[in-house]
Design a protein around this motif. Structure first.
Motif, short mmCIF file in Angstrom:
data_model
loop_
_atom_site.label_atom_id
_atom_site.label_comp_id
_atom_site.label_asym_id
_atom_site.label_seq_id
_atom_site.Cartn_x
_atom_site.Cartn_y
_atom_site.Cartn_z
N THR A 7 0.84 -1.21 0.00
CA THR A 7 0.00 0.00 0.00
C THR A 7 0.87 1.26 0.00
OG1 THR A 7 -1.61 -1.22 1.30
CG2 THR A 7 -1.91 1.15 1.20
N ALA A 8 1.86 1.29 0.91
CA ALA A 8 2.70 2.49 1.01
C ALA A 8 3.52 2.70 -0.26
CB ALA A 8 3.61 2.36 2.23
N SER A 9 4.04 1.60 -0.84
CA SER A 9 4.85 1.74 -2.05
C SER A 9 4.00 2.24 -3.22
CB SER A 9 5.48 0.40 -2.43
OG SER A 9 6.19 -0.09 -1.35
N CYS A 10 2.81 1.65 -3.38
CA CYS A 10 1.92 2.07 -4.49
C CYS A 10 1.51 3.53 -4.29
CB CYS A 10 0.67 1.20 -4.55
SG CYS A 10 1.03 -0.44 -5.11
N CYS A 11 1.21 3.89 -3.05
CA CYS A 11 0.80 5.28 -2.78
C CYS A 11 1.94 6.23 -3.10
CB CYS A 11 0.38 5.44 -1.32
SG CYS A 11 -1.22 4.72 -0.97
N LEU A 12 3.19 5.81 -2.77
CA LEU A 12 4.34 6.67 -3.05
C LEU A 12 4.54 6.82 -4.55
CD1 LEU A 12 6.79 8.24 -1.95
CD2 LEU A 12 8.07 6.12 -1.97
N LEU A 13 4.46 5.70 -5.26
CA LEU A 13 4.69 5.73 -6.71
C LEU A 13 3.67 6.60 -7.44
CD1 LEU A 13 5.68 2.04 -7.54
CD2 LEU A 13 7.11 4.08 -7.73
N ILE A 14 2.42 6.52 -7.00
CA ILE A 14 1.37 7.30 -7.67
C ILE A 14 1.26 8.70 -7.05
CG2 ILE A 14 -1.11 7.36 -8.29
CD1 ILE A 14 0.36 4.99 -9.58
N GLY A 15 1.44 8.77 -5.74
CA GLY A 15 1.24 10.04 -5.03
C GLY A 15 2.33 11.06 -5.33
N TYR A 16 3.55 10.57 -5.56
CA TYR A 16 4.65 11.52 -5.78
C TYR A 16 4.42 12.37 -7.05
CZ TYR A 16 9.31 13.46 -5.33
OH TYR A 16 10.35 14.34 -5.15
N PRO A 17 4.16 11.74 -8.20
CA PRO A 17 3.92 12.57 -9.40
C PRO A 17 2.75 13.55 -9.22
CG PRO A 17 4.15 10.28 -10.01
CD PRO A 17 4.10 10.31 -8.53
N VAL A 18 1.72 13.08 -8.49
CA VAL A 18 0.56 13.95 -8.28
C VAL A 18 0.97 15.16 -7.44
CG1 VAL A 18 -1.77 14.10 -7.25
CG2 VAL A 18 -1.07 12.02 -8.44
N ALA A 19 1.69 14.89 -6.34
CA ALA A 19 2.13 15.98 -5.45
C ALA A 19 3.10 16.90 -6.20
CB ALA A 19 2.80 15.39 -4.22
N TYR A 20 3.95 16.30 -7.01
CA TYR A 20 4.92 17.07 -7.79
C TYR A 20 4.21 18.03 -8.73
CZ TYR A 20 9.03 18.03 -10.69
OH TYR A 20 10.06 18.65 -11.36
N TYR A 21 3.21 17.48 -9.42
CA TYR A 21 2.46 18.31 -10.37
C TYR A 21 1.76 19.47 -9.65
CZ TYR A 21 -0.99 19.92 -13.67
OH TYR A 21 -1.75 20.73 -14.46
N VAL A 22 1.08 19.13 -8.57
CA VAL A 22 0.32 20.18 -7.86
C VAL A 22 1.26 21.22 -7.27
CG1 VAL A 22 -1.35 20.64 -6.00
CG2 VAL A 22 -1.53 18.55 -7.33
N ALA A 23 2.38 20.77 -6.72
CA ALA A 23 3.28 21.71 -6.03
C ALA A 23 4.12 22.53 -6.99
CB ALA A 23 4.18 20.93 -5.08
N LEU A 24 4.60 21.91 -8.05
CA LEU A 24 5.60 22.60 -8.89
C LEU A 24 5.15 22.92 -10.31
CD1 LEU A 24 8.69 20.48 -7.76
CD2 LEU A 24 8.10 22.77 -6.99
N CYS A 25 4.14 22.26 -10.80
CA CYS A 25 3.76 22.48 -12.20
C CYS A 25 2.41 23.17 -12.37
CB CYS A 25 3.72 21.14 -12.96
SG CYS A 25 5.24 20.23 -12.84
N ALA A 26 1.47 22.91 -11.47
CA ALA A 26 0.11 23.44 -11.66
C ALA A 26 0.10 24.96 -11.52
CB ALA A 26 -0.82 22.82 -10.63
#
Lengths: 357, 284
Positions: free
Chosen positions: B75-94
């Motif tokens: 669960t934690a690994s899948c959340c990290l793999l999917i959550g990181y790009p999402v957080a990255y996009y929201v924090a730095l690209c959006a």
């Protein structure tokens, strides 16, 4: 440095004292509440309708507080671990009454104040857990059997094979009971073992059968059987009658059947808490619970079966779900009171071993 | 009065921190101490023995712990793999005006009850549910989705994803965008910039989010029970069985201690693994 540490310790201790004070608040209210004309009832969900209690409260001025539990073992644990728990009446399953009596958690009934007792079918009285009904009175009863989709399953094929023999499992998967006692009962019935006592070898046979069965059990559940049938997830579920019967009222393709080899009978009985001081109110409430009008209301609302003759006979067939299921009939004779002789610890160890593997 | 004058400003502020410490003492450390003594002593702090541990040191119990560790790790690994790009996009690209809206959408599941979320999945995963209908439409027959390991991991992932996105977002948002621009200006590729600048700077967020999911999903009780068909016990279900059904508090406490000890070791392993992973990527 010492002063600093002392100050910090004092600060933490004072806050602990404040938290403790807040925790003690309910006890202050408890004293106020005890002066109130009230009763606390521990019950399963789907047994007492809160809306009908309002009539009782209006009529008698007794406020009724309902507390729910999910299993009889949970009730027993709560009562044993919290001896000061405020409780007047309980509605546990029959088999847990014996340990409750042994633990001194229930009070003897004053039968002279239970005029409704004569309305109860004798078949539900004098059970092994309370031979003289000194402590308990059965209020509801139910049976375990098989719920099925009648569009897929033929009535005549209902047997234990369809839950224990993969060749006969319809749809490849079933929903099985989550209750260890019921699972042991079913497995022992299938293996043709005596139901009154199990040797270690017999218990191992039961374990092996249930273990083998695990591969075609889609879900172990005590509450979702109706949903699984109505959503076509499984064609066959092991369930109590009331869960399936409630679903039968809305889905005409669902049916319930007793097992030809014998189905397990369960009773929910009323017991009075050993610590209650409100006996007058308690007997008033029992009178209310056993009154025909109230029983009829509960049985129609929750599809549970009453232990009193008058109400059971007047109950519409759609709330019973099984033809001719009245004490004395051939259908009723198929029912078994499962007095397995195993201790609660043995059952728990068995189930933990089974589920942990 | 003199006493109070001697109390420094930091000590006065300690008084306001004290409720949190008192709370932890009352509702964490004391109960924990009670559980530990239950696992060793048959009477209150008396008759110390390892009897209860002997009862739980069984292969079947280690299977239960391993199953929960696997559940938490996946669960934690899948959340990290999917959550990181999402957080990255929201924090730095959006775009700045979109950030709060996107964060609101991420936090939205928190506003609904966990049970409602879980039951909503029933209608998606059931035999005639949305997902099965779609899969059948495209010619894939997967049989039962509900009451399976897949369903359990899917719902765990859905429920815990916001837990990892939020700390990651708050860490990534603090990264000075000029550092990334400088790296790119100096000739580093996007991948190199990510590995050598962004990833090390976000390590704190990665660890916080990862362990937030890892710790909470290890003891998860509701999702495995409702979605996976209760075919096997997990740590949460077994502890509950011992305490509420079996009334075997001593053995239950011993199992709690054993699973907690194993869990702490697994946290240390994951801690080292995460550091090594980031180091390797940095060197890549």
């Amino acid at each position: 440095m010492f002063l600093k540490n002392l100050y910090r310790l004092l600060a933490v201790c004072s806050w602990i004292a404040i938290i403790y004070g807040f925790l003690m608040l309910p006890y202050l209210f408890k004293d106020l509440e005890s002066k109130e004309k009230s009763l606390r009832v521990y019950t399963w969900a789907h047994r007492i309708d809160e809306s009908i209690l309002r009539d009782f409260e209006k009529k008698t001025g007794i406020k009724v507080y309902l507390n729910y539990y999910e299993s009889s073992e949970e009730l027993l644990t709560k009562l044993e671990m919290m001896p000061t728990a405020d409780c007047d009446i309980m509605l546990p399953s029959g088999y847990i009454i014996e340990p409750m009596i042994k633990a001194g958690l229930v009070k003897k009934l004053d039968k002279s104040r239970c005029r409704f007792m004569k309305k109860i079918y004798p078949e539900f009285l004098n059970m092994y857990y309370d031979l003289e009904n000194e402590y308990s009175l059965p209020l509801y009863w139910d049976v375990f059997g098989i719920g099925y989709n009648k569009n897929i399953v033929d009535d005549s094929t209902i047997s234990l094979d369809m839950i224990f023999d993969l060749k006969h499992v319809i749809g490849g998967e079933i929903a099985m009971t989550e209750d260890a006692r019921e699972a042991i009962f079913l497995a022992a019935s299938y293996l043709g073992l005596p139901l009154t006592h199990f040797s270690d070898d017999q218990l191992e046979q039961i374990y092996q059968l249930l273990h083998k069965q695990k591969s075609w059990v889609g879900s172990y559940t005590d509450s979702q059987q109706g949903y699984f049938l109505s959503s076509n997830t499984f064609a066959v579920v092991v369930s109590d009658r009331e869960t399936i019967c409630r679903k039968m009222l809305t889905s005409d393709f669902i049916k319930f059947s007793l097992l030809p080899t014998g189905s397990m009978l369960r009773t929910d009985s009323v017991v009075i808490s050993a610590q209650t001081q409100k006996e007058d109110l308690v007997y008033q409430f029992l009178e209310f619970l056993f009154s025909s009008q109230v029983l009829q209301h509960h049985c129609q609302k929750y599809c549970i079966l009453p232990t009193t003759r008058e109400v059971l006979k007047s109950l519409d067939q759609k709330y019973i779900g099984v033809d001719n299921l009245y004490p004395g009939t051939d259908e009723f004779k198929k029912l078994v009171v499962f007095n397995h002789g195993l201790t609660q610890k043995e059952i728990n160890d068995f189930w933990i071993r089974f589920k942990a593997s | 009065m003199r006493f109070l004058k001697k109390i420094s400003k930091s000590d006065k502020s300690f008084f306001f921190m004290a409720p949190a410490i008192a709370w932890q003492i009352c509702f964490f450390f004391l109960p924990l101490l009670f559980v530990v003594q239950l696992s060793f002593c048959s009477d209150l702090f008396q008759n110390v023995s390892l009897e209860y541990f002997a009862q739980v040191i069984k292969t079947s119990h280690f299977f239960v712990i391993f199953r929960s560790l696997l559940l938490a790790s996946i669960t934690a690994s899948c959340c990290l793999l999917i959550g990181y790009p999402v957080a990255y996009y929201v924090a730095l690209c959006a775009p700045a005006r979109m950030k709060s809206k996107l964060m609101f959408l991420i936090v939205l599941p928190f506003l609904t009850n966990l049970l409602v979320q879980v039951y909503a999945w029933f209608f998606i995963l059931e035999k005639h549910g949305v997902l099965n209908k779609f899969l059948n439409f495209v010619g894939i027959d997967v049989g039962h989705l509900l009451n399976s390991q897949f369903a359990m991991y899917l719902v765990m992932f859905h429920v815990y994803l916001p837990f990892i996105i939020m700390p990651l977002y708050s860490t990534l948002e603090k990264i000075n965008i000029r550092l990334i621009e400088s790296s790119l200006d100096l000739g580093a590729s996007y991948f190199q910039t990510f590995c050598r600048v962004v990833l090390p700077l976000s390590l704190h967020g990665i660890k916080t989010g990862f362990f937030l999911v890892y710790v909470t999903s290890f003891g998860e009780y509701v999702i495995p029970s409702l979605i996976a068909g209760q075919k096997k016990y997990f740590v949460g279900t077994l502890i509950s069985e011992y305490f509420f059904i079996g009334k075997d508090w001593h053995v239950g406490a011993a199992f709690t201690c054993l699973s907690s000890a194993t869990f702490i070791v697994s946290i240390l392993i994951w801690q080292v693994a995460l550091h090594r992973l980031v180091d390797r990527l940095q060197r890549a």
